[in-house]
Design an enzyme around this catalytic site. Structure first.
Site, PDB file in Angstrom:
ATOM      1  NE  ARG A 113      -2.662   1.573   3.339  1.00 43.73           N
ATOM      2  CZ  ARG A 113      -3.324   0.412   4.911  1.00 43.73           C
ATOM      3  NH1 ARG A 113      -4.994   0.116   4.199  1.00 43.73           N
ATOM      4  NH2 ARG A 113      -2.808   1.162   5.514  1.00 43.73           N
ATOM      5  CE  LYS A 142      -2.853   4.368   7.641  1.00 42.63           C
ATOM      6  NZ  LYS A 142      -3.393   5.049   7.807  1.00 42.63           N
TER       7      LYS A 142
END
Ligand code: PLP
Ligand code: COI
Length: 340
Positions: free
Chosen positions: A81, A184
Site C-alpha cells: 500500500r 494513505k
C-alpha cells in the site's frame, strides 16, 4: 522482558521509544538505512512534504503471543500500500523487503515495549515516507526519507469493543472523486480534521464520510473503514476509489466468508439503506473493530443492535481477527510474520 507500564490503560498516544529506523534516498537509490536514537528529523525548509504534502504513511502492529513470541499481521500488505501511495504522489518507492526489514529492526530494538499478552495492548508501528530537499516549485522531490517508529498503544476509540456513536459529515468531504482518498497520505487527514473536531465536540467518536461525487453513499470513518451486517447473514462494506483500501477490511471480508460462512460483499452502501444493518462496525489497524452503536444523520438517529452492547456477529469477527493477530487462532497462509 518488558518494561513496567500500565499496559491495560494505554491510550493511543505518542511515546518516544529508544530506537527508530531511518533511510535516505538520493541520486536515485536508497541507502542501507539504520537504527537511530534521534527522534527528530532534520530536513530542508523547502521540502515538498512540508509545502505540498508529498508524503505517505502506514500503520501496523506487533503482537505478543501467549508464549512470549512477537508477530506482525500482514506487513507485506502495508508495504504494497505504501508503494501504491508512493506511485500516486510520484515518490520513490520502498521495496517490500526493505520495508519489512525496517519494521522488524524497530520491533526487535524496542522489544521490551511490546506489551505483554493478555493486556489487549500492542506495539503500533508507523512507517513514514516524505519528499525532502531543496525544491520550491510544485514538482516531485528527488530526495526522500523513509523512517519507521513505534509505540505501545491501547484502544483508538474509547472503550475498545464497546459501541461508539458516529455522525455523518454533511458539510465536509475528506477526499475528492479522483483525488487521493485511496492513498494513505497526510492531506486526507488534514482535510478531515474540521469534521473530526466538530464530531467530537458534538459527543461523537468520529465523523463518517459520504462519497464525494453524490453524497448518497457511505464511504468510511475518519480513521477506519465501515462495514455492516444484515439479517441475511451478509457482511457488506463500501467499494469506492476514494476510501482507503483497509487491510483489516479485506481480512474481515475473507474471515466473514471463509471462517464464519457469511456472504461477503463489497458494494454501494446508500445512506437511505442504513437500517438494513443489524450490526455496524468500524475497522482498521488502530480501531481494530469498533462497534458502531448509532449513527446520527441530521435529525435521524439510527441504532444498530444496541448503543451499549456489542452484537454477536461483531463479537465473533473480533474474536477471529484478534485471535489470529495474537496467535490464538490459526491464521490463513501468509498472514503472520514472526519477529525473530
Ligand atoms: N481508513 C482510514 C482513513 C484509515 O486511516 C485507516 C487506518 O489505517 C483505515 C481505513 C484502516 O486501514 P487498515 O485496516 O489497513 O489499518
Ligand atoms: C491506522 O489504523 O493505522 C491508522 O493509520 C489510523 C489513524 C491513527 C490515522
Amino acid at each position: 522482558m518488558t518494561v513496567e507500564l500500565d499496559w491495560g490503560n494505554l491510550g493511543f498516544e505518542y511515546r518516544n521509544l529508544p530506537f527508530r529506523y531511518i533511510s535516505y534516498y538520493k541520486d536515485g537509490k536508497w541507502d542501507e538505512g539504520s537504527l537511530t536514537g534521534d527522534a527528530q528529523l532534520h530536513l530542508s525548509e523547502s521540502s515538498p512534504a512540508l509545502h505540498y504534502g508529498q508524503q505517505g504513511f502506514e500503520g501496523l502492529k506487533a503482537y505478543r503471543t501467549k508464549n512470549g513470541d512477537i508477530q506482525l499481521f500482514r506487513p507485506d500488505r502495508n508495504a504494497a500500500r505504501l508503494q501504491a501511495t508512493a506511485k500516486r504522489l510520484r515518490m520513490a518507492e520502498v521495496p517490500t523487503e526493505k520495508f519489512i526489514d525496517a519494521v522488524m529492526q524497530v520491533v526487535k530494538a524496542n522489544e521490551e515495549f511490546v506489551p505483554p499478552y493478555g493486556t489487549g495492548a500492542t506495539l503500533y508501528i508507523r512507517p513514514l515516507l516524505i519528499g525532502v530537499g531543496d525544491v520550491i516549485g510544485v514538482k516531485p522531490a528527488t530526495e526522500y526519507i523513509f523512517t519507521v517508529f513505534a509505540m505501545p498503544v491501547g484502544s483508538y476509540f474509547k472503550g475498545g469493543l464497546a459501541p461508539s456513536s458516529f455522525v455523518i459529515s454533511r458539510e465536509y468531504d475528506r477526499a475528492a472523486p479522483l483525488g487521493t482518498g485511496g492513498s494513505k497520505v497526510g492531506g486526507n487527514y488534514a482535510a478531515s480534521l474540521q469534521a473530526e473536531v466538530e464530531a467530537k465536540e458534538g459527543g461523537y467518536a468520529d465523523a463518517i464520510y459520504l462519497d464525494p461525487a453524490t453524497h448518497t453513499k457511505i464511504e468510511e470513518v475518519g480513521a477506519a473503514n465501515f462495514f455492516g451486517i444484515t439479517a441475511n447473514n451478509e457482511f457488506i462494506t463500501p467499494l469506492s476509489p476514494s476510501i482507503l483500501p483497509s487491510i483489516t477490511k479485506y481480512s474481515l471480508l475473507y474471515l466473514a466468508e471463509h471462517h464464519l460462512g457469511m456472504k461477503a460483499i463489497e458494494g454501494d452502501v446508500y445512506v437511505t439503506d442504513l437500517d438494513q444493518f443489524i450490526e455496524v462496525g468500524a475497522c482498521g489497524t488502530a480501531a481494530v473493530i469498533t462497534p458502531v452503536g448509532s449513527i446520527d444523520d441530521g435529525e435521524i438517529h439510527h441504532v444498530f443492535h444496541s448503543e451499549t452492547e456489542v452484537g454477536p456477529t461483531i463479537r465473533r469477527l473480533f474474536d477471529e481477527l484478534v485471535g489470529i493477530q495474537f496467535g490464538d487462532v490459526e491464521a490463513p497462509e501468509g498472514w503472520i510474520y514472526k519477529v525473530k
